[in-house]
Each structure stands twice: as C-alpha cells, then as structure tokens.
Design a protein around this motif. Sequence first.
Motif, PDB file in Angstrom:
ATOM      1  N   ASP A  21       0.808  -1.208   0.000  1.00 12.80           N
ATOM      2  CA  ASP A  21       0.000   0.000   0.000  1.00 12.80           C
ATOM      3  C   ASP A  21       0.846   1.265   0.000  1.00 12.80           C
ATOM      4  OD1 ASP A  21       1.068  -0.135   2.509  1.00 12.80           O
ATOM      5  OD2 ASP A  21      -0.844  -0.259   3.585  1.00 12.80           O
ATOM      6  N   GLY A  22       2.176   1.098  -0.006  1.00 15.85           N
ATOM      7  CA  GLY A  22       3.050   2.269  -0.010  1.00 15.85           C
ATOM      8  C   GLY A  22       3.072   3.012   1.315  1.00 15.85           C
ATOM      9  N   VAL A  23       2.544   2.376   2.364  1.00 16.23           N
ATOM     10  CA  VAL A  23       2.495   3.043   3.664  1.00 16.23           C
ATOM     11  C   VAL A  23       3.435   2.377   4.672  1.00 16.23           C
ATOM     12  CG1 VAL A  23       1.033   3.591   5.661  1.00 16.23           C
ATOM     13  CG2 VAL A  23       0.130   3.846   3.337  1.00 16.23           C
ATOM     14  N   ARG A  24       3.324   1.067   4.783  1.00 16.48           N
ATOM     15  CA  ARG A  24       4.035   0.398   5.881  1.00 16.48           C
ATOM     16  C   ARG A  24       5.466   0.012   5.531  1.00 16.48           C
ATOM     17  NH1 ARG A  24      -0.306  -3.941   6.692  1.00 16.48           N
ATOM     18  NH2 ARG A  24      -0.291  -3.597   4.452  1.00 16.48           N
ATOM     19  N   TYR A  25       5.678  -0.451   4.309  1.00 13.41           N
ATOM     20  CA  TYR A  25       7.042  -0.745   3.861  1.00 13.41           C
ATOM     21  C   TYR A  25       7.040  -0.773   2.349  1.00 13.41           C
ATOM     22  CZ  TYR A  25       5.236  -5.538   3.526  1.00 13.41           C
ATOM     23  OH  TYR A  25       4.495  -6.651   3.223  1.00 13.41           O
ATOM     24  N   GLY A  26       8.217  -0.800   1.771  1.00  8.88           N
ATOM     25  CA  GLY A  26       8.320  -0.822   0.321  1.00  8.88           C
ATOM     26  C   GLY A  26       8.237   0.577  -0.262  1.00  8.88           C
ATOM     27  N   SER A  27       8.059   0.597  -1.599  1.00 14.17           N
ATOM     28  CA  SER A  27       8.096   1.879  -2.299  1.00 14.17           C
ATOM     29  C   SER A  27       6.844   2.709  -2.041  1.00 14.17           C
ATOM     30  CB  SER A  27       8.223   1.643  -3.800  1.00 14.17           C
ATOM     31  OG  SER A  27       9.423   0.954  -4.072  1.00 14.17           O
TER      32      SER A  27
END
Lengths: 99, 499
Positions: free
Chosen positions: B336-342
């Motif tokens: 979701d682009g919020v918790r981790y990742g891009s």
Amino acid sequence: MLERKDIDNLANLARIALSEEEKDKLQKDMESILGYIGELQKAPSFAEASEGKPGNHYLRNVMREDVEPFEAGANTESILSQAPKRRGDYFVVKKILDN
Amino acid sequence: MKLTAEKLKDLTIRSAHEALMKGDFTAVELAEAYLAEIEKKNPELNAYLEVFADVIDQAKEADRKIAEAKKEGKESELDILIGIPMAIKDNILIKGRIASSASKMLENYTATYSATVIEKLKAKGVVFLGRTNMDEFAMGGSTENSAYGITKNPHDPTCVPGGSSGGSATAVGGNMCLAALGSDTGGSIRQPSAFCGTVGLKPTYGSVSRYGVMAMASSLDQIGPIAKTVEDAEIIYDAIRGFDRYDSTSYDLPEIPASAKSFGEARKIKIGVPESFLNQGGIDEVVLKNFRETLAKLEKAGCEIKTVEMPNLHYSLATYYITVFSEVSANMARFDGVRYGSHLEGKDLLEDYMKTRGEKLGREVRRRIMLGTYVLSAGYYDAYYNKATQVRELIRRDYAKAFDEVDIVATPVAPSSAYPIGKNTNDPLQMYLEDIFTVPINMAGVPGMAVPTRLGSSELRRGEAGNTDHLPLSIQIVAPWRRDDILFTLGKIIESCRA
C-alpha cells in the motif's frame, strides 16, 4: 464479454493506476484467459464426482493459546525503519476525512 | 588442491564436505572459487541480483569452526552443510539484507527478520553467496518478469532458464553455487530445474515452514531445494523441514518409520502413468520420447510401470489459475506504499495507492491482481473460486486413488525443453499453458521432484535453429503426501539409469 468500463472498475477496486494502452492490452488478454479458465464449467459437479463423500476433510483450523506475546515495542524500530514515511512511532498517511 | 572450474563441476555437497574435512581445500577457497565463477558468468547470465559482500567472512567462520572441531577430534559432529556455498531466491528473507522479490516495489526493502529455513541453514554453517533473480513475486515461468532483467539459461544463453526460480536454477546449473533454495507455487522449482539440468524438489505442502518467504498463493506455496544431485536435494530437504510454530500450515506429525521406506526385490517401486493426460497433444516429441525411454530403463531396473486413470487432471490448469489469481489479489493488497516498500506521492491517499501500485508492481503482477479481482467479484464467486475449490478436491482424490495402486505418478516436467527468450512474452495464456504438468501437484499438496534424464551439454552453446540436443530434459516424479522419501529412492535409481 469484458467491456472497457469493467476494466476501469476493476482497476479502481484493485487500486492500480493503468495507462490507456495497458487497459487495451489487458482487455484482450483477460478475454482469452477468462475464456480458458471458463472451461472449468465443464468439469463434473462436486456432488456427482465425489459420490457423496464430504470434501476438504484434510482441512482443519490451527489455533494456539493466546500466550507468550512479543515484548511490547521489541520490534517497533526495525519495522518502522522500513516505512516510506514515519513520524516518531507512527506511519504517516494522508488525511482521509474532509474538513 | 586447486579448485578449478572443471573441479567445481564434479563437486557435490558430500564430496565437498569430505574434502573440507580432509583439508583438501578450505571453506574460504571453496567460496572464492564460486565467486570467481560468478564474476565470470553472471554479467551474461544474470542469475544473481546481489552477491553478498561478506561471503568470505562467512566462509572464515566456517573454517574456524572446522579447525576447532578438528583440534578436539570432533569432526564427525560437524554438519555436512558447514561451509557449503548456497544461493537464495530473492523472495526468502535474510535479516539485514535486501529481499526484493525482483520487484521495484521492494527495491530497497531490508528484511527485519530471517525466514525459518534461513535460520536452519545458518545454524548448520551454510555460506550464503547471494540472492537470485526470479519472476517478480514468483509470478511467471521464465524469469522474464523480473524488474531487474532476464536470467539466461546456463546451457544456452539464447533460451530462458524457466521460472520463477530461474536465478537459482541457473546458479546451480551454471556452477555458480553448490545448491540453492527456490519456491514453488505451480512448478517454480521443478520447471527451471528441468530447463537447467538440476534436481528440483517441491516438498509436501506443510513439511517446510514458509515463515519468512513472501507469499504468492498461500494455499500452494512451498520452499524447496535446487541441487546437482538427488542426494544433495535430500540433504537440504532434511536440513530445512520440520514443524514451525510460526507457520500454522506446517505439520507436526510423527516421522514415517524407516521400515515403511524400504523398496527392493520383494517390493518393487510401482510407477503410475496418467496416459490420457499425456495424450492431450501439445507436447514436444523429443520430450515424450525421452520420457518413454526413461520409463523403459526404470522397468529394466526393477520398477513396475502401469497406467493410472486421473480424469480430473485435465481441469487442473484452469483450477490452478483461478486459485492463484484469487490468492494473489488478496496477498498483494498488503503493498500500500504506507508500511514498507516503495511509495509514490499522489494528491490524496487513494491516488498514493493507485500510483504506487500502478508503477511499482510489474505488468504480470498487475494482470494477476486484475484477474483475481474479477473472479472474486460479487456474482462470479460461485462460477470461479467456489467451483475451483471443489474441482481441486476432485484432483486431490484422483491422486489419493492413484496412490492406492502405485507408489509414484510420473509425467514429463514441461511440454518442451528450454525455449527461446521472448517466445511467450506477448501471450500470457500461452505462458500459463506451459505449467500443465507441474500445477496439479501443488493443487493436491503432494511432493514432486524434477530429475534430469538428459543433462545437456556441459559447455555453453548458443541457439542452433531447431536443434535442442544441447538442452537438458527431466522426468517429474510425484509421491503420496509426506512420502518425499520415495522421491529420493526413485530419484537415485533414475540417476543411475542415466549414467
């Protein structure tokens, strides 16, 4: 038949922004893939093929006691270190309610 | 002993272990030899996305433990995997290292914990060489869906290595590591193994913990070894299997007694062949001929061959893809682009999601999410997911019935040998059809193994129009639930027939 508005709707539901060019290609690809997997309707019905024996007998719920939790805060820093945006111990998201 | 490239070709886990114990070479020398091979071959083959900077330090630690054990006369207590250099598929977490699943979404994601399989191998002293390329989030059968470039076949760089564990299979088949881990949802260990001439095991569902492997389709995913020999695959399987409280699908059952495992003169291995499934067309003549020849050799070696009826295997590919699309659309929702990742910026939260997922997930991932969203839509649930769940049970029963009569079910692994790069990239349905023989095994949860029946040329050769003699071929053998041991027994017989 998949219509263009179906593709638009699915993309919104899936939360994926798609270019017009990709929507064209997807409409075609999804048609042929759905045509193929639609063959499944020809498979025998479960009731007739299973000879009345119940299905999925190998599935069972796996539960555990609600004990031995992780120590509070033990993983907070390592988890938050991967957040794109954080403030203190919180993830940052845009506001979702209008004033 | 100087570890030349030629020497590496003959090395197995057991022979490397014996040499380490005798002091013929050290773990550092072994690691250096593989690093030299990687440096030489990886620029063209692209098997590794990253070679770890601390490989030599890991090997030194193994040497230190070996020296210590020798001083105390306790060499026999050392694990056979100590100092063995392995490659790890990029969807398996190693704490503190990047794990990207070959996706832009996780380009800079650093694992915050290690997978259970990694903890187990690390405790045994394995040296991790690096992380290997794959189809993004394991979605694909050719390693052409990676966000970091395609991987090439170690026997012929104009051909695909198979997938999705194509980097791991190329690393093993190209002698850029001694063994590797892959993951298999519908053939992602077995099919690249067949294309690269390696042994690939998809263990019984639940026998190996998936804690710490990125989920693609959770009711199908399983981790397993890619190795040079059946014995090597068995050694790694024994090292990684077992109940894990962190994976509720891993089973905790008593061991199969050794007495149940013996085969020989008195009790021949019975091999079942689902003939009507093989006669559906679309299979290369070369593949079928090699399969028949292998069966004939096995019969000569004392196995019994018979036909089994498995009428529902015809539906397994459609059933599989409905299940996969459904589970993929659910599993990929976590990005979701919020918790981790891009994360990409939009004007509001919804646009943040749409942009991040639209741009950072690759084309095949996006396609599968869209298809999953469709088949799970209100009104279609009964026609697709519910129907697939029921047919899946019928497929499972086909295996149960077959295994009342035989010990093993055998088919080819794939309809062809490794095919030219780009052949299927514009036709996703054709790409899916290549999985015809491997997916039923995951649907049923039974163990399956690809064992080479033709090794292919040992030298790199480039595409020769129409000629596939230099490419490997394999047989797929499938055993009843929890009877991975029969795969090892028969796999060794297949190897000796090949020699």
